[in-house]
Design an enzyme around this catalytic site. Structure first.
Site, PDB file in Angstrom:
ATOM      1  N   ALA A  10       0.830  -1.210   0.000  1.00  0.00           N
ATOM      2  CA  ALA A  10       0.000   0.000   0.000  1.00  0.00           C
ATOM      3  C   ALA A  10       0.862   1.258   0.000  1.00  0.00           C
ATOM      4  O   ALA A  10       0.543   2.242  -0.675  1.00  0.00           O
ATOM      5  CB  ALA A  10      -0.928  -0.006   1.219  1.00  0.00           C
ATOM      6  N   TYR A  11       1.943   1.223   0.764  1.00  0.00           N
ATOM      7  CA  TYR A  11       2.858   2.369   0.804  1.00  0.00           C
ATOM      8  C   TYR A  11       3.508   2.581  -0.556  1.00  0.00           C
ATOM      9  O   TYR A  11       3.573   3.709  -1.061  1.00  0.00           O
ATOM     10  CB  TYR A  11       3.920   2.118   1.873  1.00  0.00           C
ATOM     11  CG  TYR A  11       4.947   3.219   2.007  1.00  0.00           C
ATOM     12  CD1 TYR A  11       4.577   4.490   2.427  1.00  0.00           C
ATOM     13  CD2 TYR A  11       6.289   2.973   1.745  1.00  0.00           C
ATOM     14  CE1 TYR A  11       5.520   5.495   2.558  1.00  0.00           C
ATOM     15  CE2 TYR A  11       7.238   3.970   1.881  1.00  0.00           C
ATOM     16  CZ  TYR A  11       6.852   5.233   2.287  1.00  0.00           C
ATOM     17  OH  TYR A  11       7.789   6.226   2.411  1.00  0.00           O
ATOM     18  N   VAL A  12       3.965   1.494  -1.176  1.00  0.00           N
ATOM     19  CA  VAL A  12       4.567   1.587  -2.512  1.00  0.00           C
ATOM     20  C   VAL A  12       3.562   2.132  -3.522  1.00  0.00           C
ATOM     21  O   VAL A  12       3.909   2.952  -4.383  1.00  0.00           O
ATOM     22  CB  VAL A  12       5.109   0.214  -2.947  1.00  0.00           C
ATOM     23  CG1 VAL A  12       5.368   0.182  -4.447  1.00  0.00           C
ATOM     24  CG2 VAL A  12       6.393  -0.110  -2.191  1.00  0.00           C
TER      25      VAL A  12
END
Length: 245
Positions: free
Chosen positions: A153-155
């Site tokens: 999700a961060y990527v």
């Protein structure tokens, strides 16, 4: 009001970690700096006082980077105080880890609001206000290439940052404004080190060929280059990671 100076920078997320080092490095280069903070007013005030004691010029401003009105006010304060804006550095962001299968979607929305919408709002204001000869620098992450499990999700949010940034570089054709993304690797900030065992930190420090973690000042040097002499670098994602990926 302070006396207007030649070069002015607005640093989002500038009160601690990498942002603080960026502020201090730009002050060394003679910038007047507007230091944005989200929650740590005391740290921002201390930094402003420290800069003033050293003969530099800085003010602080708070606000949610994803709030259009708050960011418009922050940019306006920079212009009213120093006469204009030449460089915008957006280090503000949050990281919530979890597997794609298990991540809470409310957490996904919270992270994407700051990282994607926040970057878009700041970039929009920067595109309207940065003066010719200036630079816009947003922040991604080396994990977009390293693809560690748990970072999906961060990527995704940071890949969106790269897309926004690189598109904006093309949209500002003819304005003499560079727009780049800086993508650090593991960097020894309190936020990064918090909650990690010594063994995990040691393992990460050996991952890059230079066999150490990045330091905030390593990242600040790359920012200073893009904000200053690096005028022929435009529409790029620069990986400041010691050769990790």
């Amino acid at each position: 009001m302070n006396t207007p100076t030649d070069r002015v920078a607005l640093v989002l997320g500038g009160s601690g970690g990498i942002g603080r080092s960026v502020v201090e490095r730009l002050i060394e280069d003679g910038f007047s700096v507007v230091i944005h903070y989200a929650g740590n007013k005391e740290a921002a005030e201390h930094l402003v006082d420290s800069i003033a004691a050293g003969g530099g010029s800085a003010i602080k401003v708070s606000g949610d980077v994803a709030d259009m009105d708050a960011m418009s006010d922050a940019f306006q304060l920079a212009e009213d105080t120093f006469g204009g804006i030449d460089v915008v550095v957006n280090t503000a962001g949050i990281m919530i880890l979890g597997t794609i299968a298990d991540l809470d979607l409310d957490e996904l929305d919270r992270m994407h609001r700051t990282n994607i919408r926040g970057t878009f709002v700041v970039s929009q204001q920067a595109a309207r206000r940065v003066r010719a000869g200036g630079a816009i620098i947003n922040f991604s992450t080396t994990v977009t290439r390293a693809q560690f499990p748990g970072y999906g999700a961060y990527v995704a949010s940071k890949a969106a940052v790269e897309g926004i940034t690189l598109t904006l570089a093309r949209e500002l054709r003819g304005r003499d404004i560079t727009v780049n993304t800086l993508a650090p690797g593991p960097t020894a900030t309190p936020l990064f080190l918090r909650g990690k065992a010594d063994q995990q930190i040691d393992q990460l420090s050996k991952a890059a060929p230079l066999e150490r973690l990045g330091r905030p000042d390593d990242i600040a040097e790359a920012v200073a280059f893009l904000a200053g002499p690096g005028r022929w670098i435009n529409g790029q994602t620069i990986y400041a990671n010691g050769g990790l990926a």
